[in-house]
Motif scaffolding. Structure first.
Motif, mmCIF file in Angstrom:
data_model
loop_
_atom_site.group_PDB
_atom_site.id
_atom_site.type_symbol
_atom_site.label_atom_id
_atom_site.label_comp_id
_atom_site.label_asym_id
_atom_site.label_seq_id
_atom_site.Cartn_x
_atom_site.Cartn_y
_atom_site.Cartn_z
ATOM 1 N N UNK A 109 0.843 -1.193 0.000
ATOM 2 C CA UNK A 109 0.000 0.000 0.000
ATOM 3 C C UNK A 109 0.880 1.245 0.000
ATOM 4 N N UNK A 110 0.292 2.353 -0.399
ATOM 5 C CA UNK A 110 1.024 3.619 -0.517
ATOM 6 C C UNK A 110 0.819 4.467 0.735
ATOM 7 N N UNK A 111 1.791 5.319 1.019
ATOM 8 C CA UNK A 111 1.588 6.317 2.072
ATOM 9 C C UNK A 111 2.308 7.617 1.749
ATOM 10 N N UNK A 112 1.710 8.701 2.217
ATOM 11 C CA UNK A 112 2.332 10.008 2.203
ATOM 12 C C UNK A 112 2.394 10.522 3.635
ATOM 13 N N UNK A 113 2.915 11.732 3.811
ATOM 14 C CA UNK A 113 3.073 12.259 5.167
ATOM 15 C C UNK A 113 2.931 13.770 5.198
ATOM 16 N N UNK A 114 2.380 14.242 6.307
ATOM 17 C CA UNK A 114 2.346 15.663 6.636
ATOM 18 C C UNK A 114 3.029 15.790 7.992
ATOM 19 N N UNK A 115 4.154 16.469 8.025
ATOM 20 C CA UNK A 115 4.914 16.595 9.264
ATOM 21 C C UNK A 115 4.915 18.017 9.789
ATOM 22 N N UNK A 116 5.023 18.136 11.104
ATOM 23 C CA UNK A 116 5.050 19.470 11.698
ATOM 24 C C UNK A 116 6.065 19.520 12.829
ATOM 25 N N UNK A 117 6.630 20.712 13.012
ATOM 26 C CA UNK A 117 7.664 20.931 14.027
ATOM 27 C C UNK A 117 8.659 21.935 13.502
ATOM 28 N N UNK A 118 9.705 22.207 14.273
ATOM 29 C CA UNK A 118 10.652 23.246 13.865
ATOM 30 C C UNK A 118 11.322 22.942 12.533
ATOM 31 N N UNK A 126 11.562 10.689 7.439
ATOM 32 C CA UNK A 126 12.567 9.755 6.899
ATOM 33 C C UNK A 126 12.596 8.465 7.712
ATOM 34 N N UNK A 127 12.457 8.584 9.024
ATOM 35 C CA UNK A 127 12.353 7.408 9.889
ATOM 36 C C UNK A 127 11.143 6.561 9.485
ATOM 37 N N UNK A 128 10.023 7.207 9.224
ATOM 38 C CA UNK A 128 8.809 6.502 8.812
ATOM 39 C C UNK A 128 8.997 5.803 7.469
ATOM 40 N N UNK A 129 9.683 6.459 6.552
ATOM 41 C CA UNK A 129 9.914 5.840 5.241
ATOM 42 C C UNK A 129 10.766 4.573 5.366
ATOM 43 N N UNK A 130 11.738 4.599 6.251
ATOM 44 C CA UNK A 130 12.563 3.407 6.476
ATOM 45 C C UNK A 130 11.711 2.258 7.013
ATOM 46 N N UNK A 131 10.819 2.567 7.943
ATOM 47 C CA UNK A 131 9.912 1.556 8.476
ATOM 48 C C UNK A 131 9.009 1.034 7.366
ATOM 49 N N UNK A 132 8.545 1.934 6.503
ATOM 50 C CA UNK A 132 7.680 1.548 5.395
ATOM 51 C C UNK A 132 8.319 0.532 4.461
ATOM 52 N N UNK A 133 9.622 0.636 4.259
ATOM 53 C CA UNK A 133 10.311 -0.349 3.415
ATOM 54 C C UNK A 133 10.136 -1.752 3.990
ATOM 55 N N UNK A 134 10.320 -1.891 5.298
ATOM 56 C CA UNK A 134 10.176 -3.198 5.936
ATOM 57 C C UNK A 134 8.740 -3.703 5.865
ATOM 58 N N UNK A 135 7.787 -2.797 5.820
ATOM 59 C CA UNK A 135 6.379 -3.182 5.748
ATOM 60 C C UNK A 135 5.911 -3.428 4.314
ATOM 61 N N UNK A 136 6.837 -3.346 3.350
ATOM 62 C CA UNK A 136 6.521 -3.535 1.932
ATOM 63 C C UNK A 136 5.518 -2.486 1.452
ATOM 64 N N UNK A 137 5.747 -1.246 1.887
ATOM 65 C CA UNK A 137 4.909 -0.128 1.484
ATOM 66 C C UNK A 137 5.646 0.747 0.482
ATOM 67 N N UNK A 138 4.898 1.620 -0.195
ATOM 68 C CA UNK A 138 5.456 2.577 -1.142
ATOM 69 C C UNK A 138 5.251 3.973 -0.575
ATOM 70 N N UNK A 139 6.316 4.734 -0.442
ATOM 71 C CA UNK A 139 6.225 6.110 0.037
ATOM 72 C C UNK A 139 6.177 7.076 -1.140
ATOM 73 N N UNK A 140 5.356 8.102 -1.032
ATOM 74 C CA UNK A 140 5.427 9.181 -2.007
ATOM 75 C C UNK A 140 6.769 9.892 -1.866
#
Length: 205
Positions: A109-118, A126-140
């Motif tokens: 499955x695909x995922x995108x992200x909206x991040x907030x902070x300084x 980027x941490x989430x995208x690395x996890x997504x690789x292990x989950x066999x996901x596709x990052x935008x």
């Protein structure tokens, strides 16, 4: 092809969290797209334990009913938009635990992200995208980063409390890019999953 079902996942469960504000904003943007049917998925609603199963559900069914409820919810979606808070250069513990409560339900499955902070949660995404690789996901490729002056304009910490519409000049283009990619990869992965399911059904006949 039917509309893509997209879950907008709020990653923080703190009582004072900010995540609901960007989550509602990107939900509206996503639902403006004719290809998308999006809804908010709030981790607060699932009361997940810290992962305590014998193994991932890649290997055996989970026993905790709240974990199973969560897995069933995740299975409903073709893709996700994670609304990401950054805690010490990583995603929140609540989100990591929620991710770990499932495996097969995230696959292909695909995922995108909206991040907030300084820094717009750039390191957490980027941490989430690395996890997504292990989950066999596709990052935008594109993500939305609400950082710096934009972050302080809309976050209570900045004492301005401006609406998200006030910073759309800065983040609108990246939101459009992310959603464009979410649709393309979402349709591609949905078609591939449907082909896989058809092949399995045919082999079982």
């Amino acid at each position: 092809m039917s509309k893509l079902k997209i879950g907008v996942i709020i990653s923080s469960t703190r009582p004072t969290r900010f995540g609901e504000t960007p989550a509602k904003w990107i939900l509206d943007k996503a639902n403006e797209r004719p290809e998308i049917d999006a809804e908010i998925v709030d981790l607060r609603d699932f009361d997940l334990p810290f992962f305590d199963e014998m193994a991932s559900n890649a290997w055996m069914p989970s026993q905790n009913p709240n974990a199973v409820k969560w897995q069933n919810k995740i299975s409903q979606f073709d893709g996700f938009i994670f609304v990401v808070a950054e805690y010490n250069r990583a995603i929140t513990g609540a989100l990591k635990n929620a991710i770990d409560q499932a495996y097969v339900n995230w696959n292909k499955k695909v995922f995108g992200a909206v991040g907030y902070g300084t820094v717009g949660a750039a390191r957490a995404i980027e941490n989430l995208r690395t996890i997504g690789v292990e989950l066999q996901m596709v990052s935008t490729r594109s993500a939305v980063h609400i950082g710096g002056a934009d972050f302080f304009a809309v976050h209570p910490l900045g004492q301005q409390n401006k609406p998200m519409s006030d910073i759309e000049a800065s983040i609108g283009a990246s939101a459009k890019d992310m959603l464009d990619q979410l649709v393309w990869w979402g349709q591609a992965t949905k078609a591939a999953r449907e082909d896989d399911a058809a092949a399995i059904a045919e082999a079982a006949e």
